[in-house]
Design a protein around this motif. Structure first.
Motif, PDB file in Angstrom:
ATOM      1  N   LEU A  12       0.885  -1.435  -0.080  1.00 22.41           N
ATOM      2  CA  LEU A  12      -0.125   0.034   0.024  1.00 22.41           C
ATOM      3  C   LEU A  12       0.824   1.144   0.068  1.00 22.41           C
ATOM      4  O   LEU A  12       0.591   2.311  -0.603  1.00 22.41           O
ATOM      5  CB  LEU A  12      -1.041   0.006   1.111  1.00 22.41           C
ATOM      6  N   ILE A  13       1.957   1.412   0.555  1.00 27.13           N
ATOM      7  CA  ILE A  13       2.873   2.348   0.873  1.00 27.13           C
ATOM      8  C   ILE A  13       3.287   2.356  -0.420  1.00 27.13           C
ATOM      9  O   ILE A  13       3.375   3.551  -1.268  1.00 27.13           O
ATOM     10  CB  ILE A  13       4.084   2.181   1.917  1.00 27.13           C
ATOM     11  N   ASN A  14       3.764   1.684  -1.152  1.00 26.16           N
ATOM     12  CA  ASN A  14       4.390   1.749  -2.621  1.00 26.16           C
ATOM     13  C   ASN A  14       3.376   2.219  -3.686  1.00 26.16           C
ATOM     14  O   ASN A  14       3.577   2.952  -4.565  1.00 26.16           O
ATOM     15  CB  ASN A  14       5.163   0.215  -2.796  1.00 26.16           C
ATOM     16  N   ARG A  15       2.264   1.636  -3.447  1.00 24.50           N
ATOM     17  CA  ARG A  15       1.323   2.235  -4.208  1.00 24.50           C
ATOM     18  C   ARG A  15       0.960   3.531  -4.115  1.00 24.50           C
ATOM     19  O   ARG A  15       0.642   4.293  -5.358  1.00 24.50           O
ATOM     20  CB  ARG A  15      -0.227   1.308  -4.287  1.00 24.50           C
ATOM     21  N   GLN A  16       0.890   3.982  -2.985  1.00 23.57           N
ATOM     22  CA  GLN A  16       0.705   5.361  -2.680  1.00 23.57           C
ATOM     23  C   GLN A  16       1.833   6.390  -3.461  1.00 23.57           C
ATOM     24  O   GLN A  16       1.653   7.378  -3.938  1.00 23.57           O
ATOM     25  CB  GLN A  16       0.164   5.804  -1.350  1.00 23.57           C
ATOM     26  N   LYS A  17       3.262   5.824  -3.163  1.00 18.55           N
ATOM     27  CA  LYS A  17       4.158   6.711  -3.549  1.00 18.55           C
ATOM     28  C   LYS A  17       4.092   6.614  -4.974  1.00 18.55           C
ATOM     29  O   LYS A  17       4.466   7.902  -5.733  1.00 18.55           O
ATOM     30  CB  LYS A  17       5.396   6.041  -3.145  1.00 18.55           C
ATOM     31  N   MET A  18       3.991   5.533  -5.834  1.00 14.28           N
ATOM     32  CA  MET A  18       3.782   5.427  -7.125  1.00 14.28           C
ATOM     33  C   MET A  18       2.711   6.501  -7.740  1.00 14.28           C
ATOM     34  O   MET A  18       2.848   7.325  -8.630  1.00 14.28           O
ATOM     35  CB  MET A  18       3.543   4.173  -7.781  1.00 14.28           C
ATOM     36  N   ALA A  19       1.581   6.423  -7.092  1.00 17.38           N
ATOM     37  CA  ALA A  19       0.350   7.333  -7.551  1.00 17.38           C
ATOM     38  C   ALA A  19       0.930   8.917  -7.172  1.00 17.38           C
ATOM     39  O   ALA A  19       0.512   9.556  -8.206  1.00 17.38           O
ATOM     40  CB  ALA A  19      -0.775   7.034  -6.800  1.00 17.38           C
ATOM     41  N   ALA A  21       3.760  10.255  -7.259  1.00 15.98           N
ATOM     42  CA  ALA A  21       4.745  10.673  -7.858  1.00 15.98           C
ATOM     43  C   ALA A  21       4.187  10.460  -9.649  1.00 15.98           C
ATOM     44  O   ALA A  21       4.689  11.688 -10.277  1.00 15.98           O
ATOM     45  CB  ALA A  21       6.155   9.616  -7.942  1.00 15.98           C
ATOM     46  N   ASN A  22       3.528   9.938  -9.915  1.00 15.34           N
ATOM     47  CA  ASN A  22       2.994   9.860 -11.372  1.00 15.34           C
ATOM     48  C   ASN A  22       2.143  11.045 -11.561  1.00 15.34           C
ATOM     49  O   ASN A  22       2.049  11.289 -12.650  1.00 15.34           O
ATOM     50  CB  ASN A  22       2.268   8.387 -11.589  1.00 15.34           C
ATOM     51  N   ALA A  23       1.376  11.277 -10.468  1.00 17.77           N
ATOM     52  CA  ALA A  23       0.449  12.568 -10.675  1.00 17.77           C
ATOM     53  C   ALA A  23       1.203  13.763 -10.867  1.00 17.77           C
ATOM     54  O   ALA A  23       0.543  14.647 -11.699  1.00 17.77           O
ATOM     55  CB  ALA A  23      -0.423  12.624  -9.259  1.00 17.77           C
ATOM     56  N   PHE A  24       2.493  13.570 -10.424  1.00 18.21           N
ATOM     57  CA  PHE A  24       3.051  14.839 -10.637  1.00 18.21           C
ATOM     58  C   PHE A  24       3.856  14.941 -12.039  1.00 18.21           C
ATOM     59  O   PHE A  24       3.867  15.814 -12.790  1.00 18.21           O
ATOM     60  CB  PHE A  24       4.278  15.007  -9.820  1.00 18.21           C
ATOM     61  N   LEU A  25       4.246  13.836 -12.387  1.00 17.93           N
ATOM     62  CA  LEU A  25       5.053  13.564 -13.594  1.00 17.93           C
ATOM     63  C   LEU A  25       4.258  13.467 -15.017  1.00 17.93           C
ATOM     64  O   LEU A  25       4.293  13.872 -15.924  1.00 17.93           O
ATOM     65  CB  LEU A  25       5.893  12.314 -13.755  1.00 17.93           C
ATOM     66  N   LYS A  26       2.879  13.013 -14.997  1.00 14.35           N
ATOM     67  CA  LYS A  26       1.792  12.936 -15.933  1.00 14.35           C
ATOM     68  C   LYS A  26       1.690  14.264 -16.582  1.00 14.35           C
ATOM     69  O   LYS A  26       1.766  14.251 -18.047  1.00 14.35           O
ATOM     70  CB  LYS A  26       0.515  12.467 -15.555  1.00 14.35           C
ATOM     71  N   PRO A  27       1.591  15.437 -16.235  1.00 10.63           N
ATOM     72  CA  PRO A  27       1.174  16.497 -16.944  1.00 10.63           C
ATOM     73  C   PRO A  27       2.575  17.100 -17.629  1.00 10.63           C
ATOM     74  O   PRO A  27       2.755  18.235 -18.495  1.00 10.63           O
ATOM     75  CB  PRO A  27       0.812  17.677 -16.220  1.00 10.63           C
ATOM     76  N   HIS A  58      13.543  10.545  -3.903  1.00 10.58           N
ATOM     77  CA  HIS A  58      14.094  11.906  -3.405  1.00 10.58           C
ATOM     78  C   HIS A  58      12.874  12.791  -2.861  1.00 10.58           C
ATOM     79  O   HIS A  58      13.165  13.808  -2.350  1.00 10.58           O
ATOM     80  CB  HIS A  58      15.125  12.433  -4.266  1.00 10.58           C
ATOM     81  N   ALA A  59      11.960  12.914  -3.702  1.00 12.43           N
ATOM     82  CA  ALA A  59      10.885  14.105  -3.547  1.00 12.43           C
ATOM     83  C   ALA A  59       9.498  13.943  -2.919  1.00 12.43           C
ATOM     84  O   ALA A  59       8.413  14.486  -3.110  1.00 12.43           O
ATOM     85  CB  ALA A  59      10.514  14.718  -4.949  1.00 12.43           C
ATOM     86  N   LEU A  60       9.393  12.642  -2.116  1.00 13.17           N
ATOM     87  CA  LEU A  60       8.211  12.406  -1.231  1.00 13.17           C
ATOM     88  C   LEU A  60       8.514  12.668  -0.116  1.00 13.17           C
ATOM     89  O   LEU A  60       9.510  12.455   0.523  1.00 13.17           O
ATOM     90  CB  LEU A  60       7.870  10.956  -1.574  1.00 13.17           C
ATOM     91  N   GLY A  62       6.310  12.681   4.059  1.00 14.57           N
ATOM     92  CA  GLY A  62       5.105  12.115   4.980  1.00 14.57           C
ATOM     93  C   GLY A  62       5.183  10.654   5.106  1.00 14.57           C
ATOM     94  O   GLY A  62       5.790   9.762   4.129  1.00 14.57           O
ATOM     95  N   GLU A  63       4.084  10.189   5.993  1.00 12.63           N
ATOM     96  CA  GLU A  63       4.187   8.589   6.083  1.00 12.63           C
ATOM     97  C   GLU A  63       2.977   8.379   5.599  1.00 12.63           C
ATOM     98  O   GLU A  63       1.803   9.021   5.467  1.00 12.63           O
ATOM     99  CB  GLU A  63       4.066   8.601   7.682  1.00 12.63           C
ATOM    100  N   TYR A  64       2.778   6.942   5.224  1.00  8.89           N
ATOM    101  CA  TYR A  64       1.516   6.517   4.580  1.00  8.89           C
ATOM    102  C   TYR A  64       0.400   6.674   5.627  1.00  8.89           C
ATOM    103  O   TYR A  64       0.597   6.243   7.076  1.00  8.89           O
ATOM    104  CB  TYR A  64       1.576   5.295   4.200  1.00  8.89           C
ATOM    105  N   PRO A  65      -0.720   6.999   5.604  1.00 10.31           N
ATOM    106  CA  PRO A  65      -1.347   7.304   3.996  1.00 10.31           C
ATOM    107  C   PRO A  65      -1.308   8.720   3.496  1.00 10.31           C
ATOM    108  O   PRO A  65      -2.270   9.090   2.895  1.00 10.31           O
ATOM    109  CB  PRO A  65      -2.853   6.844   4.421  1.00 10.31           C
ATOM    110  N   ASN A  66      -0.317   9.703   4.319  1.00  7.13           N
ATOM    111  CA  ASN A  66      -0.380  10.816   3.917  1.00  7.13           C
ATOM    112  C   ASN A  66       0.861  11.316   3.315  1.00  7.13           C
ATOM    113  O   ASN A  66       1.576  12.225   3.690  1.00  7.13           O
ATOM    114  CB  ASN A  66      -0.344  11.759   5.293  1.00  7.13           C
ATOM    115  N   ILE A  67       1.235  10.431   2.274  1.00  7.33           N
ATOM    116  CA  ILE A  67       2.534  10.698   1.490  1.00  7.33           C
ATOM    117  C   ILE A  67       2.149  11.890   0.276  1.00  7.33           C
ATOM    118  O   ILE A  67       1.003  11.708  -0.342  1.00  7.33           O
ATOM    119  CB  ILE A  67       2.869   9.418   0.656  1.00  7.33           C
ATOM    120  N   GLU A  68       2.839  12.825   0.164  1.00  5.86           N
ATOM    121  CA  GLU A  68       2.989  13.938  -0.866  1.00  5.86           C
ATOM    122  C   GLU A  68       4.203  14.283  -1.406  1.00  5.86           C
ATOM    123  O   GLU A  68       5.261  14.037  -0.913  1.00  5.86           O
ATOM    124  CB  GLU A  68       2.005  15.104  -0.111  1.00  5.86           C
ATOM    125  N   MET A  69       4.058  15.142  -2.404  1.00  7.53           N
ATOM    126  CA  MET A  69       5.253  15.579  -2.944  1.00  7.53           C
ATOM    127  C   MET A  69       5.909  16.773  -2.366  1.00  7.53           C
ATOM    128  O   MET A  69       5.419  17.495  -1.776  1.00  7.53           O
ATOM    129  CB  MET A  69       5.012  16.223  -4.565  1.00  7.53           C
TER     130      MET A  69
END
Length: 176
Positions: A12-19, A21-27, A58-60, A62-69
């Motif tokens: 779950l931690i890895n999924r949130q980190k991926m989500a 980081a990907n939200a930042f990179l997508k646009p 390097h750019a995340l 917080g702790e799960y479930p509050n991980i942010e950029m």
């Protein structure tokens, strides 16, 4: 396939980190494609995967479930050129002006490097960018922004591309 067991906490931690980081990179995928091109050249890696890996590590914050950029630690380009020295950004009525220090003894080979500028708007998950702006020796450049984004929270990044387009610098986050 489908799993019978619920995901583990590390999954779950890895999924949130991926989500996140990907939200930042997508646009900014076109910017990442160019900005990380030389970081993966000669390898089997892909620019997006390299950017995702770097920013996830390097750019995340917080702790799960509050991980942010942590946008100040994010990279949108990665390379061997000298990055911008003491960059700053000023908000103007129709965009943002980037400035940076131009050393009097600047190496001849980097004077003509071109800026790569990016403004990222997290609330809209949108970005405005240019790939080939002012020359490094000019010490300033301007990124025009649409009127609807001027009053929105934003994060600004500057990097350089060599005049021969054969290398880039690491990006630098610039506080507004």
């Amino acid at each position: 396939g489908k799993r019978a067991k619920p995901p583990t906490i590390p999954e779950l931690i890895n999924r949130q980190k991926m989500a996140v980081a990907n939200a930042f990179l997508k646009p900014i995928l076109p910017f990442i494609k160019l900005g990380f091109f030389f970081a993966v050249e000669g390898t089997t890696k892909h620019q997006h995967n390299e950017a995702l890996s770097y920013n996830k590590l390097h750019a995340l914050q917080g702790e799960y479930p509050n991980i942010e950029m942590d946008y100040s630690k994010a990279l949108v380009s990665k390379g061997s050129l000298q990055p911008a020295i003491n960059p700053a950004v000023s908000l103007l009525p129709n965009g943002i002006e980037f400035t940076w220090e131009v050393a009097a003894d600047m190496e001849w080979g980097i004077k003509n490097d071109r800026t790569m500028l990016l403004a990222y708007f997290p609330n809209q998950q949108q970005a405005i960018y240019i790939f080939s702006g002012a020359q490094r020796k000019e010490g300033r450049d301007f990124l025009e922004l649409p009127p609807n984004l001027l009053d929105q929270p934003m994060h600004a990044y500057i990097s350089f591309m060599a005049d021969d387009k054969m290398s880039v610098s690491d990006s630098v986050w610039v506080e507004l």
